[in-house]
Design an enzyme around this catalytic site. Structure first.
Site, mmCIF file in Angstrom:
data_model
loop_
_atom_site.group_PDB
_atom_site.id
_atom_site.type_symbol
_atom_site.label_atom_id
_atom_site.label_comp_id
_atom_site.label_asym_id
_atom_site.label_seq_id
_atom_site.Cartn_x
_atom_site.Cartn_y
_atom_site.Cartn_z
ATOM 1 N N GLY A 208 -2.826 -10.745 -2.629
ATOM 2 C CA GLY A 208 -2.669 -11.069 -4.050
ATOM 3 C C GLY A 208 -1.456 -11.960 -4.238
ATOM 4 N N ASN B 146 1.648 -3.376 -13.334
ATOM 5 C CA ASN B 146 1.562 -2.426 -12.215
ATOM 6 C C ASN B 146 2.466 -1.209 -12.382
ATOM 7 O OD1 ASN B 146 3.179 -4.922 -11.840
ATOM 8 N ND2 ASN B 146 4.097 -3.783 -10.156
ATOM 9 N N GLN C 258 -3.937 -5.631 -10.495
ATOM 10 C CA GLN C 258 -4.121 -4.225 -10.889
ATOM 11 C C GLN C 258 -5.379 -4.018 -11.733
ATOM 12 O OE1 GLN C 258 -2.456 -1.558 -9.886
ATOM 13 N NE2 GLN C 258 -0.826 -2.620 -8.784
ATOM 14 N N SER D 55 -6.674 -8.651 -5.363
ATOM 15 C CA SER D 55 -6.304 -8.161 -4.038
ATOM 16 C C SER D 55 -7.227 -7.002 -3.656
ATOM 17 C CB SER D 55 -4.856 -7.682 -4.092
ATOM 18 O OG SER D 55 -4.422 -7.283 -2.823
ATOM 19 N N HIS E 118 -6.591 -4.375 -1.466
ATOM 20 C CA HIS E 118 -6.079 -3.049 -1.111
ATOM 21 C C HIS E 118 -5.771 -2.145 -2.300
ATOM 22 C CE1 HIS E 118 -1.536 -3.466 -1.570
ATOM 23 N NE2 HIS E 118 -1.929 -4.703 -1.753
ATOM 24 N N THR F 216 -8.200 -19.593 10.087
ATOM 25 C CA THR F 216 -9.474 -18.933 10.384
ATOM 26 C C THR F 216 -9.638 -17.727 9.462
ATOM 27 O OG1 THR F 216 -9.322 -19.656 12.666
ATOM 28 C CG2 THR F 216 -10.828 -17.824 12.218
ATOM 29 N N CYS G 18 7.156 -2.109 -4.619
ATOM 30 C CA CYS G 18 7.516 -3.336 -3.907
ATOM 31 C C CYS G 18 9.012 -3.535 -3.889
ATOM 32 C CB CYS G 18 6.845 -4.527 -4.559
ATOM 33 S SG CYS G 18 5.087 -4.299 -4.698
HETATM 34 N N1 PLP Z 1 0.494 -8.558 -8.527
HETATM 35 C C1 PLP Z 1 0.511 -7.292 -8.952
HETATM 36 C C2 PLP Z 1 0.408 -7.001 -10.414
HETATM 37 C C3 PLP Z 1 0.603 -6.251 -8.025
HETATM 38 O O1 PLP Z 1 0.625 -4.980 -8.445
HETATM 39 C C4 PLP Z 1 0.690 -6.558 -6.648
HETATM 40 C C5 PLP Z 1 0.878 -5.487 -5.634
HETATM 41 O O2 PLP Z 1 1.589 -4.531 -5.861
HETATM 42 C C6 PLP Z 1 0.648 -7.912 -6.264
HETATM 43 C C7 PLP Z 1 0.557 -8.876 -7.233
HETATM 44 C C8 PLP Z 1 0.702 -8.299 -4.830
HETATM 45 O O3 PLP Z 1 -0.521 -8.070 -4.185
HETATM 46 P P1 PLP Z 1 -0.571 -7.983 -2.584
HETATM 47 O O4 PLP Z 1 0.041 -6.670 -2.213
HETATM 48 O O5 PLP Z 1 -2.015 -8.092 -2.231
HETATM 49 O O6 PLP Z 1 0.212 -9.143 -2.078
#
Ligand code: PLP
Length: 389
Positions: free
Chosen positions: A73, A154, A182, A202, A204, A240, A328
């Protein structure tokens, strides 16, 4: 691990669903060909890529050709911002509008652009985490190339008025990007009806694998690439392709789309049980984020006279995985920029707790949290020099 774990940190990442893993495995074991190869082994990978692109596009009401797979993401966010601002599509305009509560993937990229001579307006949010449409309208000027506002936050779960923002941007002739990492697979998204030009997502966060994401890029927007290489993804993202990961993203997206209503109802019921339980059982606790315009799976609070880190450690000892501020930014003791953004004081923001639910959570787990949390809070408050309750 023997002890039963209650995982309520799904906004940080999720467990890969069994069906998703099953769908991915053949692309590690047998179908390992390079999607660009001409022999039939490569064709299997190319077909898988095609299927996944269609699966992701369908969730957004987009066309398959509008999906660009990325490594995360974060990468999709970088690609959108850097790509648009440096492309002819920006028509030489140098102004970007975003918000103070974006994810670091957006904020750090916007700061980088500022260093390179672009100007950025960071819109404030109100106490619920919502932007003001009239402030956005005022901020749009002749030099504005792009508006980028996250779909849902998030940390506090607040969902922005995306369709209204999209309509405003369209009427002003400005491109609109949204970080939907999110929101994707959690709430309905229709890029056409919502006038979204670019959207990041994203895998995950939706029970897909880590390290794979996508950018929806509306047909006709010629973006300058950020990652150069062998021409993959229509030259927009060299490298790739991560076929097993992309297959996982496609399956996870389809699983969510097929069960969105059910997911949303189950999460909302668990979330509201948790919110009511916590607010009732513990004095001096405040819900953060909008009461109704919030993601179905995020319950977030600030608890007076509590240090978030200590709370997490004690919850961990009780078998509960949760988070404080943003996962994060773990390792940093700075209060969350999102909680500062909604106007909380430093000392209040330090007592934040986010419980983000997922499809594997049960009512029993929610009740266990509601039973366990008050005792932990009482213990921590008894040790706190600032608690006078
Ligand atoms: N944007 C938001 C709102 C997110 O919550 C996150 C991940 O916590 C990201 C971007 C980043 O995504 P990724 O972990 O796939 O890099």
């Amino acid at each position: 691990m023997d002890k039963k774990l209650i995982y309520t940190d799904n906004a940080a990442t999720t467990r890969v669903a069994a069906e998703v893993l099953e769908a991915m495995l053949p692309y590690f074991r047998n179908e390992y060909g390079n999607a660009s190869a001409l022999y039939s082994l490569g064709q299997g990978s190319a077909d898988a890529l095609k299927t996944a692109r269609a699966q992701v596009a369908k969730v957004l009401n987009a066309d398959a050709a509008e999906i660009v797979f990325t490594g995360s993401g974060t990468e999709a966010d970088n690609m959108a911002l850097i790509g648009v601002m440096n492309s002819p599509v920006a028509k030489g305009k140098k102004h970007l509008i975003t918000t103070v509560i974006e994810h670091p993937a957006m904020l750090r990229t916007a700061e980088r652009l500022e260093k390179q001579g672009f100007s950025v307006t960071y819109l404030p949010v109100d106490g619920d985490g919502l932007i003001s449409l009239s402030q956005l309208e005022e901020a749009i000027c002749d030099d504005t190339a792009l508006v980028s506002i996250m779909f849902a936050n998030n940390e506090i779960g607040t969902i922005q008025p995306i369709a209204e923002i999209g309509a405003l941007c369209k009427s002003k002739g400005v491109l609109f990007h949204t970080d939907a990492v999110q929101a994707f697979g959690a709430v309905p998204i229709d890029v056409k009806a919502m006038n979204i030009d670019l959207l990041s997502l994203s895998a995950h966060k939706i029970n897909g694998p880590k390290g794979v994401g996508a950018l929806y890029l509306k047909k006709g927007i010629a973006l300058r690439p950020v990652v150069f290489g062998g021409g993959q993804e229509r030259g927009l993202r060299g490298g790739t392709e991560n076929i097993p990961g992309i297959v996982g993203l496609g399956h996870a997206a389809q699983l969510r789309a097929d069960n969105l209503e059910e997911y949303s109802q189950k999460m909302t019921a668990l979330r509201d049980r948790l919110i009511d339980g916590v607010l009732t059982a513990i004095p001096k606790v405040q819900l953060t984020g909008h009461k109704d315009k919030r993601l179905p799976a995020i319950a977030s609070f600030v608890i007076e006279a509590i240090e978030g880190e200590s709370l997490l450690l004690m919850l961990d000892m009780a078998g509960i995985c949760a988070s404080t501020g943003s996962a994060c930014s773990t390792g940093s003791l700075d209060p969350s920029h999102v909680l500062m953004g909604i106007g909380l004081k430093h000392e209040v923001a330090h007592g934040s707790l986010r419980l983000s639910l997922g499809g594997y959570n049960t009512v029993e787990e929610i009740d266990y949290i509601i039973e366990t949390l008050p005792g932990i809070v009482t213990k921590l408050r008894a040790m706190s020099p600032v608690w006078n309750g």
